[in-house]
Design an enzyme around this catalytic site. Structure first.
Site, PDB file in Angstrom:
ATOM      1  CB  SER A  89      -3.165   3.132  -0.282  1.00 15.90           C
ATOM      2  OG  SER A  89      -2.629   2.081  -1.072  1.00 15.90           O
ATOM      3  CD1 TRP A  90      -2.336   8.062   4.996  1.00 14.82           C
ATOM      4  CD2 TRP A  90      -2.316   6.228   6.250  1.00 14.82           C
ATOM      5  NE1 TRP A  90      -2.431   8.448   6.309  1.00 14.82           N
ATOM      6  CE2 TRP A  90      -2.416   7.330   7.098  1.00 14.82           C
ATOM      7  CE3 TRP A  90      -2.299   4.962   6.814  1.00 14.82           C
ATOM      8  CZ2 TRP A  90      -2.498   7.228   8.484  1.00 14.82           C
ATOM      9  CZ3 TRP A  90      -2.375   4.846   8.193  1.00 14.82           C
ATOM     10  CH2 TRP A  90      -2.467   5.964   9.003  1.00 14.82           C
TER      11      TRP A  90
ATOM     12  CE1 TYR B 127       0.006   2.111   4.185  1.00 18.48           C
ATOM     13  CE2 TYR B 127       0.679  -0.152   4.574  1.00 18.48           C
ATOM     14  CZ  TYR B 127       0.596   1.171   4.989  1.00 18.48           C
ATOM     15  OH  TYR B 127       1.100   1.541   6.214  1.00 18.48           O
ATOM     16  CB  CYS B 128       1.491   3.965  -1.771  1.00 21.34           C
ATOM     17  SG  CYS B 128       0.196   3.992  -3.035  1.00 21.34           S
ATOM     18  NE  ARG B 129      -1.898  11.773  -0.342  1.00 19.62           N
ATOM     19  CZ  ARG B 129      -2.827  12.126  -1.214  1.00 19.62           C
ATOM     20  NH1 ARG B 129      -2.909  11.536  -2.393  1.00 19.62           N
ATOM     21  NH2 ARG B 129      -3.692  13.083  -0.930  1.00 19.62           N
TER      22      ARG B 129
END
Length: 148
Positions: A132-133, A102-104
């Protein structure tokens, strides 16, 4: 007319590759599924990788995640097991685990999956938490960082 024929020809040759890609791509992870995984409701053997930059992670991360910035992912997964553990503090993911990235917002995490698949040629199971985030913080934290 020639351009149409060329596009048609391109589509015919691209379809098998696209079909193979869709067949081998694992489904995205939803917030609910991730919540069950990280809290042990689902008995899953997994590794959760956050590919954001360290300054982004400083504002909060999903529990159990290990940070490996996107720029390091390909090199990290090319490391021998012992060097991976020394550098990142966790065992290197294996083909018996789901490796969830995951990322943003889900874009960089898909790039990380593509990079890992090039290094491992599908030796490990990769999945994307596409929300994600942003999705996690909205659903689990009410859009507040962990430092607030």
């Amino acid at each position: 007319m020639f351009a149409l024929r060329s596009s048609s020809s391109l589509l015919r040759t691209a379809r098998p590759a696209l079909a193979a890609r869709l067949y081998t791509t694992k489904p995205d992870v939803s917030f609910e599924e991730l919540r069950k995984i990280i809290h042990g409701v689902t008995n899953a053997d997994y590794v959760l990788i956050d590919v954001r930059e360290p300054h982004e992670v400083a504002n909060g991360k999903v529990p159990t995640a290990t940070n490996i910035p996107l720029g390091e992912v390909a090199d990290a997964f090319a490391l021998p097991k012992d060097q991976f553990k020394v550098k990142y503090g966790i065992e290197k993911p294996t083909d018996r685990q789901e490796t969830i990235f995951y990322c943003r917002s889900g874009v960089r995490s898909q790039k990380a999956i593509d990079a890992v698949e090039k290094v491992h040629s599908k030796d490990i199971v990769t999945r994307n938490y596409r929300g994600s985030w942003l999705n996690y913080s909205e659903n689990a934290l009410g859009n507040k960082s962990l430092t607030e």
